[in-house]
Design a protein around this motif. Structure first.
Motif, PDB file in Angstrom:
ATOM      1  N   GLU A  99       0.859  -1.190   0.000  1.00 43.73           N
ATOM      2  CA  GLU A  99       0.000   0.000   0.000  1.00 43.73           C
ATOM      3  C   GLU A  99       0.889   1.233   0.000  1.00 43.73           C
ATOM      4  OE1 GLU A  99      -1.163   0.768   4.625  1.00 43.73           O
ATOM      5  OE2 GLU A  99      -2.283  -0.797   3.578  1.00 43.73           O
ATOM      6  N   GLY A 104      -3.554   4.051  -0.671  1.00 43.87           N
ATOM      7  CA  GLY A 104      -4.029   2.756  -0.205  1.00 43.87           C
ATOM      8  C   GLY A 104      -3.403   1.598  -0.944  1.00 43.87           C
ATOM      9  N   ASN A 105      -4.142   0.501  -1.008  1.00 43.58           N
ATOM     10  CA  ASN A 105      -3.640  -0.728  -1.631  1.00 43.58           C
ATOM     11  C   ASN A 105      -4.041  -0.813  -3.108  1.00 43.58           C
ATOM     12  OD1 ASN A 105      -6.342  -1.505  -1.660  1.00 43.58           O
ATOM     13  ND2 ASN A 105      -6.135  -2.961   0.013  1.00 43.58           N
TER      14      ASN A 105
END
Length: 159
Positions: A99, A104-105
């Motif tokens: 991430e 984020g991921n």
């Protein structure tokens, strides 16, 4: 400096799900800034972890900055237990990120990607606006320097 052609071909040939971010994504959008490594956000499914390991194994990945001889096992379990890995390989430095700050991921970033083609390989890269957002969130001096150029590219595209 990373052999980007070799890396992209290996990732593609092994079906790795990843997103190019960082300096390489900036270059793909028209930035002139040189980068020494490749930053990718990789999908963390069990299948993809296995593909990442198989893809990079021939290039002898080792933790960047770690003393030689330190026990390090390159396998899916290591990837699963960790998140972000800065690696040296025989084709150059690679940052594998589970991430990224401000983004984020893999799944969270997916809607903010574009398809890029480099060295005959199609891959996903962060959109220009998302790349600027991620670099701003990282807050490093080198990222702030890059943001000015990326914003100029974005403004030129809007004209």
């Amino acid at each position: 400096m990373t052999d980007l052609a070799a890396l992209l071909r290996a990732l593609s040939a092994n079906g790795v799900e990843y997103i190019l971010i960082g300096g390489v994504a900036g270059i793909a959008h028209g930035a002139a800034r040189l980068t020494q490594d490749v930053d990718v956000v990789y999908r963390r499914t069990p299948e993809n972890l296995g593909r990442v390991v198989g893809c990079l194994a021939p290039y002898e990945p080792y933790l960047r900055g770690a003393p030689r001889g330190l026990p390090f096992r390159w396998d899916a379990e290591t990837l699963k237990r960790g998140l972000n890995f800065t690696l040296d390989t025989t084709i150059g430095p690679i940052d594998l990120l589970g991430e990224v700050t401000g983004g984020g991921n893999y799944e969270a970033l997916l809607d903010d990607t574009v398809i890029l083609e480099a060295f005959g390989v199609e891959c996903r890269g962060l959109s220009l606006l998302k790349l600027i957002q991620v670099k701003r969130a990282a807050g490093r001096p080198k990222d702030f320097e890059a943001i000015a150029e990326l914003e100029a590219i974005a403004e030129e595209r809007q004209r």
